[in-house]
Design a protein around this motif. Structure first.
Motif, PDB file in Angstrom:
ATOM      1  N   UNK A   1       5.620   0.333  13.286  1.00  0.00           N
ATOM      2  CA  UNK A   1       6.576   0.400  12.176  1.00  0.00           C
ATOM      3  C   UNK A   1       7.382  -0.899  12.088  1.00  0.00           C
ATOM      4  N   UNK A   2       7.769  -1.427  13.230  1.00  0.00           N
ATOM      5  CA  UNK A   2       8.489  -2.709  13.238  1.00  0.00           C
ATOM      6  C   UNK A   2       7.590  -3.834  12.743  1.00  0.00           C
TER       7      UNK A   2
ATOM      8  N   UNK B   1      -2.444  12.034  -0.301  1.00  0.00           N
ATOM      9  CA  UNK B   1      -1.293  12.480   0.487  1.00  0.00           C
ATOM     10  C   UNK B   1      -0.499  11.257   0.920  1.00  0.00           C
ATOM     11  N   UNK B   2       0.819  11.390   0.870  1.00  0.00           N
ATOM     12  CA  UNK B   2       1.704  10.303   1.269  1.00  0.00           C
ATOM     13  C   UNK B   2       2.617  10.786   2.390  1.00  0.00           C
ATOM     14  N   UNK B   3       2.853   9.907   3.337  1.00  0.00           N
ATOM     15  CA  UNK B   3       3.757  10.212   4.438  1.00  0.00           C
ATOM     16  C   UNK B   3       4.824   9.124   4.501  1.00  0.00           C
ATOM     17  N   UNK B   4       6.070   9.549   4.298  1.00  0.00           N
ATOM     18  CA  UNK B   4       7.183   8.597   4.327  1.00  0.00           C
ATOM     19  C   UNK B   4       8.294   9.165   5.188  1.00  0.00           C
ATOM     20  N   UNK B   5       8.656   8.514   6.292  1.00  0.00           N
ATOM     21  CA  UNK B   5       8.044   7.265   6.759  1.00  0.00           C
ATOM     22  C   UNK B   5       6.628   7.477   7.284  1.00  0.00           C
ATOM     23  N   UNK B   6       5.875   6.386   7.341  1.00  0.00           N
ATOM     24  CA  UNK B   6       4.494   6.431   7.814  1.00  0.00           C
ATOM     25  C   UNK B   6       4.442   6.925   9.259  1.00  0.00           C
TER      26      UNK B   6
ATOM     27  N   UNK C   1      16.378 -10.137   2.357  1.00  0.00           N
ATOM     28  CA  UNK C   1      15.351  -9.115   2.165  1.00  0.00           C
ATOM     29  C   UNK C   1      15.319  -8.105   3.308  1.00  0.00           C
ATOM     30  N   UNK C   2      15.256  -6.823   2.948  1.00  0.00           N
ATOM     31  CA  UNK C   2      15.239  -5.733   3.923  1.00  0.00           C
ATOM     32  C   UNK C   2      14.055  -4.825   3.606  1.00  0.00           C
ATOM     33  N   UNK C   3      13.268  -4.485   4.617  1.00  0.00           N
ATOM     34  CA  UNK C   3      12.132  -3.588   4.428  1.00  0.00           C
ATOM     35  C   UNK C   3      12.599  -2.141   4.407  1.00  0.00           C
ATOM     36  N   UNK C   4      12.092  -1.376   3.460  1.00  0.00           N
ATOM     37  CA  UNK C   4      12.334   0.059   3.398  1.00  0.00           C
ATOM     38  C   UNK C   4      11.299   0.781   4.264  1.00  0.00           C
ATOM     39  N   UNK C   5      11.488   2.079   4.516  1.00  0.00           N
ATOM     40  CA  UNK C   5      10.487   2.807   5.318  1.00  0.00           C
ATOM     41  C   UNK C   5       9.087   2.691   4.722  1.00  0.00           C
ATOM     42  N   UNK C   6       8.107   2.471   5.592  1.00  0.00           N
ATOM     43  CA  UNK C   6       6.719   2.336   5.140  1.00  0.00           C
ATOM     44  C   UNK C   6       6.194   3.669   4.617  1.00  0.00           C
ATOM     45  N   UNK C   7       5.357   3.581   3.588  1.00  0.00           N
ATOM     46  CA  UNK C   7       4.674   4.753   3.044  1.00  0.00           C
ATOM     47  C   UNK C   7       3.221   4.707   3.513  1.00  0.00           C
ATOM     48  N   UNK C   8       2.770   5.770   4.162  1.00  0.00           N
ATOM     49  CA  UNK C   8       1.376   5.865   4.591  1.00  0.00           C
ATOM     50  C   UNK C   8       0.573   6.552   3.489  1.00  0.00           C
ATOM     51  N   UNK C   9      -0.600   6.008   3.210  1.00  0.00           N
ATOM     52  CA  UNK C   9      -1.420   6.443   2.082  1.00  0.00           C
ATOM     53  C   UNK C   9      -2.711   7.062   2.613  1.00  0.00           C
ATOM     54  N   UNK C  10      -2.958   8.320   2.263  1.00  0.00           N
ATOM     55  CA  UNK C  10      -4.165   9.014   2.726  1.00  0.00           C
ATOM     56  C   UNK C  10      -4.888   9.611   1.512  1.00  0.00           C
TER      57      UNK C  10
END
Length: 322
Positions: free
Chosen positions: A240-241, A228-233, A201-210
């Motif tokens: 992030x880690x 609004x979404x910010x990717x990466x967060x 399993x590998x994590x993709x870039x986090x999505x920040x939700x506003x």
């Protein structure tokens, strides 16, 4: 052109039918761009005969709500021996039940907001006013209310004042018989998708939700322009880690497979809190998994085509020898 035939299951008879159909259409189009023959099937009374008469090489589940995330459709596919992308029925049930998932991660030493779980009957039999007062004493305000088993934030309520609590409880219980009341944690809300490949399993870039309203509810999730979404967060490298590690840990601890999405809060002090895990992430035009895949420089069709191959190979390796 691949010689694979894949059935995408979408629709169903839940509150999230429309969302599921949108996810199914987008996924089907993406798989076709990867050269796979795809049919979209509803999860209705015709499904069993279809599985026998036109048996697909694999199924991809784009169903939401209890039918697609609670383990029932996975159990049916296991019974008839059709390979499918995603977690098995037991893992789906663990993730679908929010208190179970929270308890599993808390036992492993991971942070999750304090919570209590109560059925509707408790408020009726012991007196709603007294029980609600005890909840406020324990969890404080603001407080989040959620059905213990639901998706797409249906029934989720942010309660800021005690006077709002009775009405919010009624609205929450309209989507289930048991409420999960959770201490509200202020911070950055993020979603982290996990995809499995040959290395695990590998994590993709986090999505920040506003969300514009301050609450990422059903309307904010599926109405374009309200969030609004910010990717990466917009996180520090350490945060992030940490959210990536949390998502992978949740995926493993809950026994999830192929693909999942973990929702979390990064508090102002940097603590990362697990909220819930999703075994069948949405794939609509406002859904978070496609955003993460794009941010990782990958394509939805290629990702799911590879997961289809994993599902087929898994079924072959587990088949009894002739």
């Amino acid at each position: 052109m691949s010689d694979r035939f894949v059935a995408v299951l979408a629709g169903g008879l839940t509150h999230e039918r429309d969302v599921s159909l949108r996810s199914g259409r987008r996924l089907s189009a993406a798989l076709r761009t990867a050269g796979i023959t795809v049919e979209e099937w509803d999860a209705d009374s015709s499904l069993m005969s279809r599985l026998h008469e036109r048996r697909p090489d694999a199924v991809v589940i784009a169903l939401h709500g209890d039918q697609g995330e609670g383990g029932s459709i996975q159990t049916v596919l296991e019974l008839v021996g059709v390979p499918f992308v995603g977690a098995d029925s037991h893992a789906c049930r663990r993730a679908w039940d929010k208190p179970t998932a929270k308890a599993e991660l808390a036992r492993a030493g991971l942070a999750t907001p304090d919570w209590v779980v109560l059925p509707q009957s408790t408020f009726r039999e012991l007196g709603a006013q007294a029980v609600l007062a005890a909840m406020v004493d324990r969890l404080g305000l603001p407080m989040m209310l959620k059905p213990d088993q639901s998706g797409s934030a249906l029934g989720a309520q942010l309660v800021r004042h005690a006077t709002e609590l009775p009405a919010a409880m009624v609205d929450c219980l309209a989507y289930g018989n048991t409420v999960l009341a959770e201490r509200f944690v202020a911070g950055a809300e993020v979603a982290v998708a996990v995809i499995e490949d040959e290395d695990g399993p590998v994590a993709l870039p986090a999505v920040e939700i506003v969300p514009e309203s301050g609450v990422y509810d059903y309307t904010a999730r599926y109405t374009a322009g309200l969030t609004d979404f910010h990717t990466p967060a917009r996180l520090t490298s350490a945060a992030a880690t940490a959210v990536a590690e949390l998502a992978v840990a949740a995926h493993r601890l809950l026994g999830l497979r192929d693909v999942s999405r973990t929702d979390a809060i990064v508090a102002e002090d940097g603590t990362v809190y697990f909220l819930e895990a999703n075994s069948s992430p949405g794939l609509t035009e406002t859904s978070l998994l496609p955003m993460a895949i794009e941010a990782a420089g990958k394509s939805l069709g290629d990702i799911y085509a590879a997961l289809v191959e994993r599902a087929i190979a898994r079924a072959r390796s587990s088949a009894p020898s002739p």
